[in-house]
Motif scaffolding. Structure first.
Motif, PDB file in Angstrom:
ATOM      1  N   THR A   1       0.878  -1.102  -0.099  1.00  0.00           N
ATOM      2  CA  THR A   1       0.038   0.050   0.082  1.00  0.00           C
ATOM      3  C   THR A   1       0.961   1.167   0.109  1.00  0.00           C
TER       4      THR A   1
ATOM      5  N   HIS B   1      -4.059   3.054   0.516  1.00  0.00           N
ATOM      6  CA  HIS B   1      -3.295   3.593   1.516  1.00  0.00           C
ATOM      7  C   HIS B   1      -4.017   4.424   2.622  1.00  0.00           C
TER       8      HIS B   1
ATOM      9  N   THR C   1       1.740   5.371   8.172  1.00  0.00           N
ATOM     10  CA  THR C   1       1.368   4.090   7.898  1.00  0.00           C
ATOM     11  C   THR C   1       0.318   3.662   8.857  1.00  0.00           C
TER      12      THR C   1
END
Length: 362
Positions: free
Chosen positions: A222, A241, A292
């Protein structure tokens, strides 16, 4: 391994062997030889082998032997076998302790070598981002979920290209060395294509082809790509993402989403179109946080995810690194226990119209 003066917080551990031998000697003198404590002098070198090197262990062992012989003579134990038995016990434990300390020293040296290699790998794979790139100030934070690791499966990069500042933040499927290898493939492709492709869509297509060619069908990444030029806009391509957090000048936070999410890199269907670029206003005084899911999926004791949308005020520090450090510390306080996933954060702060080239971190 040469024994060195221990740090203040470890002084008690290094004093323990001497203290143990002192207690045994005191009790032996007070209680007399009938108690039979003399062999316990061997606890001194045994403890020494756990906290010090082989030289320190040998020094404590020699002292223990002298103490054992002295107490044995004082108690008259060498008239029989008890004195000799105690002396042999102390000598045996000392020898075993020295051998154990040597083996531990070798393992520590090997571990230090591995760590130094990991640090070199980190500098090659996750290079320091530029402190400034055009009108942007940048800061990055990376926490690996693997114990003692410096790098993992999350990736980031900032490139000052002829077409504007280009950024990638990504998260590789899986963990361990395989994830690090995948991250290296993506970063190498991005660093090359960021300078060559005139538009962000072409850059994304280059990455998709590289990932598909190098990694096969079982791995994916991602990622979010960002391009920031001089037109007060940020252009995004999102490959499955988490959306970026845009912190406005008034402290409010937005999470700009694409009209539709594309599959992660490596899972694209051949012949199908990639993600559609989308534009968001980005003006001086605003901040853009890319991250993330190791950040947003950090859980507290009640299982609640980290409320990133409520933490925009933590980025008010005038220094970008200080602001990101405050946010990282807040994530750490929120989470229970060690991190379960890698967590990367990259902060871009729009300071005004910049001139010239980027300035790399020292």
């Amino acid at each position: 391994m040469i024994w060195k003066r221990p740090p203040p917080n470890g002084a008690a551990l290094f004093a323990m062997p001497v203290a143990v031998m002192g207690v045994v000697a005191l009790v032996d003198v007070v209680a007399g030889p009938g108690v039979g404590l003399l062999p316990l002098v061997s606890l001194g070198p045994a403890f020494a082998s756990l906290v010090g090197g082989w030289r320190f262990t040998a020094l404590i062992g020699s002292s223990a032997l002298l103490l054992c012989v002295g107490l044995g003579l004082y108690d008259g134990l060498f008239e029989g076998r008890r004195g000799f038995t105690a002396t042999v016990s102390v000598a045996g434990v000392t020898g075993a302790g020295v051998a154990a300390a040597l083996m531990r020293s070798r393992r520590e040296a090997e571990l230090a070598s591995v760590r130094s290699i990991a640090e070199v790998a980190q500098r090659v794979l996750l290079r320091p981002v530029p402190l400034t790139a055009g009108a942007l100030q940048a800061a990055v934070s990376y926490t690996s979920a693997a114990a003692e690791a410096r790098i993992g499966g999350d990736l980031y990069e900032v490139v000052a290209s002829p077409y504007g500042t280009r950024v990638i933040v990504g998260d590789v499927q899986g963990k361990g060395l395989a994830a690090v290898e995948t991250a290296a493939v993506v970063l190498a492709a991005f660093r090359e294509a960021a300078h060559d492709e005139p538009d962000l869509t072409g850059l994304g297509e280059r990455l998709e082809r590289s990932v598909a060619r190098e990694l096969g069908e079982e791995k994916f990444v991602t990622a979010i790509l960002v391009q920031i030029g001089s037109d007060h806009e940020a252009v995004f391509l999102n490959y499955g993402h988490p959306p970026p957090m845009l912190v406005r000048r008034d402290g409010g936070a937005d999470f700009p989403d694409p009209s539709s999410y594309a599959p992660p890199l490596g899972l694209g269907v051949e012949g199908a179109g990639g993600p559609e670029p989308y534009r968001v206003g980005f003006v001086p005084g605003e901040q853009l946080l890319l991250y993330t899911d190791g950040v947003t999926e950090a859980r507290d004791g009640d299982g609640r995810f980290y409320p990133l949308a409520e933490r925009g005020h933590l980025l008010k520090d005038t220094d970008a690194n200080g602001a990101l450090q405050a946010l990282r510390e807040d994530v750490t306080r929120h989470a229970v226990g060690p991190p379960h996933d890698d967590a990367a954060m990259l902060l871009l702060r729009y300071q005004g119209h910049g001139q010239g080239k980027s300035t790399p971190a020292g």
